[in-house]
Design an enzyme around this catalytic site. Structure first.
Site, PDB file in Angstrom:
ATOM      1  N   HIS A 102       0.618  -1.022  -0.044  1.00 28.67           N
ATOM      2  CA  HIS A 102       0.119   0.030   0.059  1.00 28.67           C
ATOM      3  C   HIS A 102       0.968   1.272   0.043  1.00 28.67           C
ATOM      4  CE1 HIS A 102      -4.021  -1.807   0.586  1.00 28.67           C
ATOM      5  NE2 HIS A 102      -3.218  -2.676   0.882  1.00 28.67           N
ATOM      6  N   ASP A 149       3.460   9.460  -0.763  1.00 34.74           N
ATOM      7  CA  ASP A 149       2.346   8.846  -0.350  1.00 34.74           C
ATOM      8  C   ASP A 149       2.021   7.670  -1.193  1.00 34.74           C
ATOM      9  OD1 ASP A 149       0.028   8.260   1.203  1.00 34.74           O
ATOM     10  OD2 ASP A 149      -0.707  10.320   1.437  1.00 34.74           O
TER      11      ASP A 149
HETATM   12  P1  ADQ Z   1      -2.834   6.131   5.086  1.00 34.10           P
HETATM   13  O1  ADQ Z   1      -1.503   6.677   5.156  1.00 34.10           O
HETATM   14  O2  ADQ Z   1      -3.460   6.000   6.354  1.00 34.10           O
HETATM   15  O3  ADQ Z   1      -2.923   5.004   4.018  1.00 34.10           O
HETATM   16  P2  ADQ Z   1      -4.867   7.524   3.167  1.00 34.10           P
HETATM   17  O4  ADQ Z   1      -4.617   7.014   2.190  1.00 34.10           O
HETATM   18  O5  ADQ Z   1      -5.081   8.886   3.159  1.00 34.10           O
HETATM   19  O6  ADQ Z   1      -3.674   7.486   4.161  1.00 34.10           O
HETATM   20  O7  ADQ Z   1      -6.078   6.931   4.015  1.00 34.10           O
HETATM   21  C1  ADQ Z   1      -6.382   7.580   5.150  1.00 34.10           C
HETATM   22  C2  ADQ Z   1      -7.888   7.236   5.435  1.00 34.10           C
HETATM   23  O8  ADQ Z   1      -8.275   7.637   6.928  1.00 34.10           O
HETATM   24  C3  ADQ Z   1      -8.721   7.805   4.623  1.00 34.10           C
HETATM   25  O9  ADQ Z   1      -9.808   7.056   4.355  1.00 34.10           O
HETATM   26  C4  ADQ Z   1      -9.512   8.959   5.404  1.00 34.10           C
HETATM   27  O10 ADQ Z   1     -10.908   9.198   5.466  1.00 34.10           O
HETATM   28  C5  ADQ Z   1      -9.409   8.583   6.922  1.00 34.10           C
HETATM   29  N1  ADQ Z   1      -9.181   9.452   7.977  1.00 34.10           N
HETATM   30  C6  ADQ Z   1      -8.116  10.520   7.907  1.00 34.10           C
HETATM   31  N2  ADQ Z   1      -8.216  11.167   8.862  1.00 34.10           N
HETATM   32  C7  ADQ Z   1      -9.423  10.831   9.595  1.00 34.10           C
HETATM   33  C8  ADQ Z   1     -10.074  11.046  10.705  1.00 34.10           C
HETATM   34  N3  ADQ Z   1      -9.639  12.327  11.347  1.00 34.10           N
HETATM   35  N4  ADQ Z   1     -10.834  10.422  11.167  1.00 34.10           N
HETATM   36  C9  ADQ Z   1     -11.671   9.356  10.840  1.00 34.10           C
HETATM   37  N5  ADQ Z   1     -11.185   9.013   9.557  1.00 34.10           N
HETATM   38  C10 ADQ Z   1      -9.930   9.505   8.917  1.00 34.10           C
HETATM   39  C11 ADQ Z   1      -2.067   3.969   3.431  1.00 34.10           C
HETATM   40  C12 ADQ Z   1      -0.960   4.543   2.602  1.00 34.10           C
HETATM   41  C13 ADQ Z   1      -1.827   5.380   1.387  1.00 34.10           C
HETATM   42  C14 ADQ Z   1      -2.768   4.513   0.783  1.00 34.10           C
HETATM   43  C15 ADQ Z   1      -3.719   3.734   1.551  1.00 34.10           C
HETATM   44  C16 ADQ Z   1      -4.699   2.727   1.079  1.00 34.10           C
HETATM   45  O11 ADQ Z   1      -0.039   5.475   3.222  1.00 34.10           O
HETATM   46  O12 ADQ Z   1      -0.750   5.969   0.667  1.00 34.10           O
HETATM   47  O13 ADQ Z   1      -3.566   5.419  -0.192  1.00 34.10           O
HETATM   48  O14 ADQ Z   1      -2.821   3.050   2.648  1.00 34.10           O
HETATM   49  O15 ADQ Z   1      -3.743   1.899   0.010  1.00 34.10           O
END
Ligand code: ADQ
Length: 474
Positions: free
Chosen positions: A174, A382
Site C-alpha cells: 500500500h 504517499d
Molecule cells: P494512509 O497513510 O493511512 O494509508 P490515506 O490513503 O489518506 O492514508 O487513508 C487515510 C484514511 O483515513 C482515509 O480513508 C481517511 O478518510 C481516513 N481518515 C483520515 N483522517 C481521519 C480522521 N480524523 N477521522 C477518521 N478517518 C480519517 C495507506 C497509504 C496510502 C494509501 C492507503 C491505501 O499510506 O498512501 O492510499 O494506505 O492503500
C-alpha cells in the site's frame, strides 16, 4: 474452528474493532469472563473484499487490536471468518512500532525522516511474519488463493510458499516501493526481497514502484526479467501496478444525505461563514506534509494574499503511532506552527487555523469535505492518498478545488488537481492561490473529470483487477 478457506486475506490488522460489552449490537463471542463484542471496522479494503470473502467462504487473518500472548478464538462476522493472530506488547514495540514503522515506513517514503535500524526489531519482524504465515498455512484450503497485504508482512509470501507450495499467493504493497539506492540501506534487504518473491503476483500503487522492484531483483539477486515478469527459482513472479481507490458509492451516498449536507452548512457557519475554507485531513504523519502546508498558509497571510477571517484553515490530524518518537516530535512541530499562525493572525474568537487532533465518523468527514472550498493534500511521499479521492467523490455539487502533491500516488490519476511539488514552498503557495481564485466554471470542469474517472475506478474494481491478474498467473 472454521473450515479451511479457498480465499484468505492476511493483513496486520483484522477488519474488526472490539467494542465495550455494554454497547448494544455487535457480534458477541465467548461467554462469562471471556465474552467479547465485535463490530466491523469501516474501511475501503474490507468493503472491497467483503463480497469476495462472503462468496468464497473466505477468512481474514490479522491482529484483533488488543495486545496479549493469546488471541481470541476465530469467529464469523458478517459472513467473513475472522482468524485473530496474537501480538504481545513486545511484538507491538519491536515488529510494529519498530521495524514496520520506524525502519521500513520512513525508508520506503524516500527517507523523509531517517529510518532507525535495530537488530532486535528485525528479529521480531521475522518471528511475527512467521506467525502470520503459519496461520495462513493452517486455514488455507488446498490450492487456495491467499492475498497478503502491506509492508508489515513482506516476509510472509516466501514463508507461506515454503509451507504450502500448492497456494496461489498475491501480495499488495500500500505504500511506495523505493528506488534501489534507498532499498539497499535496509539491513535485511535480501531477505525482504526474497520474502516478496514468494508471491506469484506483487502489486504496487504505481508503475514506477513496480519498475523499482523489477530492477532491484536484478540488481540484488541477478534475477532476469522480461516485461514485468521475473524468473525466480524456476517460477515466474509478476510485478504490476494496481492503483487503489475508495468506495465511491459510499462517499456519494454520504454526501447526498440531507443530514450531511446540513452539517456541512453548519460547519461553515461555525467557522464564521468565511469566503474560503481550506481543509487538510491526514493521519498525523511526517510523510503527509502538514507542516509545509501550514507554512504556505502562514506566508500567504503574512504577504496579505490571504486574510483572516475571509480565509480559514481547518486541519484535521488523526492521532497516529503515538509511541513512535518521530511522531511525537512531529506533533510538537505541527502544534507549534498552528500556535504561531494563530498568535500572529488570529483574533479573539477568530483563529486562522482550526486544528483538530481527533478521529471522526465517515459522515462528519463527508460533511467537512462538502464544506471545504479548497482541499490540500500535500504529502512529501504517499502510496496513493485516499483523502484526495474521497474529497473529489464527495463533491456531488461539483464545487471545490483540490491541491495535490505530485508525490502522492493519486497524482498519477488526478491530473486535473492543482498539482504541486510540496518541497517547493513557493509552488505550494502558488497552487493554493490558484485553487482559491479559480473561476467556478473551470473548477467544476476539473472536479467533473476526476469524478468520472473515480466512478470507473473504485475499490471494487481495484480488488477485482488484482485478483483476476493473480488468477491468470501460471
Ligand atoms: P494512509 O497513510 O493511512 O494509508 P490515506 O490513503 O489518506 O492514508 O487513508 C487515510 C484514511 O483515513 C482515509 O480513508 C481517511 O478518510 C481516513 N481518515 C483520515 N483522517 C481521519 C480522521 N480524523 N477521522 C477518521 N478517518 C480519517 C495507506 C497509504 C496510502 C494509501 C492507503 C491505501 O499510506 O498512501 O492510499 O494506505 O492503500
Amino acid at each position: 474452528m472454521v473450515d479451511r478457506s479457498p480465499f484468505v486475506v492476511v493483513a496486520n490488522r483484522l477488519p474488526v474493532d472490539e467494542i465495550p460489552n455494554d454497547t448494544p449490537g455487535g457480534r458477541v463471542t465467548g461467554t462469562g469472563d471471556q465474552q467479547r463484542r465485535w463490530r466491523r471496522s469501516p474501511g475501503g479494503l474490507v468493503t472491497a473484499l467483503h463480497p469476495v470473502l462472503v462468496e468464497h467462504h473466505g477468512t481474514w487473518i490479522g491482529w484483533a487490536g488488543t495486545p496479549g500472548d493469546v488471541a481470541p478464538e476465530p469467529f464469523e462476522l458478517d459472513g467473513i471468518n475472522i482468524h485473530p493472530v496474537p501480538l504481545s506488547e513486545d511484538d507491538l514495540e519491536r515488529y510494529y512500532e519498530g521495524q514496520s514503522n520506524a525502519t521500513i515506513w520512513p525508508l520506503y517514503h524516500d527517507n523523509v525522516e531517517p529510518p532507525v535500524f535495530r537488530r532486535r526489531w528485525r528479529e521480531a519482524y521475522r518471528v511475527v511474519n512467521r506467525r502470520y504465515a503459519e496461520a495462513a498455512a493452517a486455514v488455507a484450503a488446498p490450492g487456495a488463493t491467499v492475498w497478503v497485504q502491506d509492508y508489515q508482512l513482506q516476509l510472509v509470501p516466501a514463508m507461506l510458499r515454503e509451507l504450502r507450495p500448492d497456494l496461489k499467493i498475491g501480495f499488495f504493497l500500500h505504500i511506495p516501493f523505493p528506488p534501489i539506492e534507498l532499498f539497499m540501506q535496509l539491513p535485511q534487504r535480501a531477505e525482504v526481497l526474497r520474502g516478496l518473491l514468494g508471491a506469484d503476483l506483487v502489486g504496487f500503487q504505481q508503475r514506477l514502484a513496480a519498475q523499482n522492484f523489477l530492477r532491484l531483483a536484478k540488481h540484488l539477486l541477478g534475477t532476469p526479467y522480461h516485461g514485468n515478469v521475473i524468473e525466480y527459482e524456476g517460477r515466474q513472479v509478476k510485478a504490476d501496478a494496481f492503483p487503489i481507490s475508495i468506495d465511491v458509492g459510499e462517499m456519494e451516498r454520504l454526501a447526498d444525505n440531507p443530514l450531511v449536507r446540513e452539517r456541512a452548512k453548519q460547519i461553515r457557519a461555525e467557522l464564521g461563514d468565511p469566503k474560503t475554507v481550506i481543509l487538510g485531513v491526514d493521519r498525523l504523519d511526517y510523510t503527509k506534509g502538514i507542516e509545509h502546508r501550514l507554512k504556505a498558509f502562514r506566508e500567504l497571510l503574512a504577504a496579505g494574499k490571504l486574510t483572516v477571517p475571509e480565509s480559514v484553515m481547518v486541519q484535521v490530524a488523526t492521532p497516529s503511532r503515538e509511541r513512535v518518537e518521530h511522531y511525537q516530535a512531529l506533533r510538537i512541530k505541527v502544534e507549534r506552527e498552528v500556535g504561531r499562525i494563530n498568535g500572529d493572525f488570529g483574533r479573539v474568537g477568530v483563529p486562522a487555523v482550526h486544528y483538530l487532533h481527533q478521529s471522526y465518523s465517515r459522515s462528519e468527514l463527508a460533511a467537512l469535505y462538502c464544506a471545504a472550498d479548497v482541499m490540500m493534500v500535500t504529502p512529501l511521499r504517499d502510496g496513493m492518498n485516499l483523502v484526495a479521492k474521497e474529497y473529489v467523490a464527495a463533491r456531488l455539487d461539483h464545487g471545490g478545488a483540490l491541491v495535490l502533491s505530485e508525490f502522492a500516488g493519486a497524482a498519477g490519476e488526478m491530473r486535473q488537481a492543482f498539482l504541486c511539488n510540496p518541497h517547493d514552498l513557493d509552488a505550494v503557495k502558488d497552487a493554493l492561490m490558484r485553487a482559491v481564485t479559480v473561476d467556478q466554471h473551470e473548477a467544476r470542469r476539473r472536479i467533473g473529470v476526476m469524478q468520472r474517472h473515480l466512478r470507473r475506478h473504485d475499490v471494487a474494481r481495484w480488488a477485482s483487477d488484482f485478483l483476476t491478474e493473480l488468477g491468470a498467473t501460471s
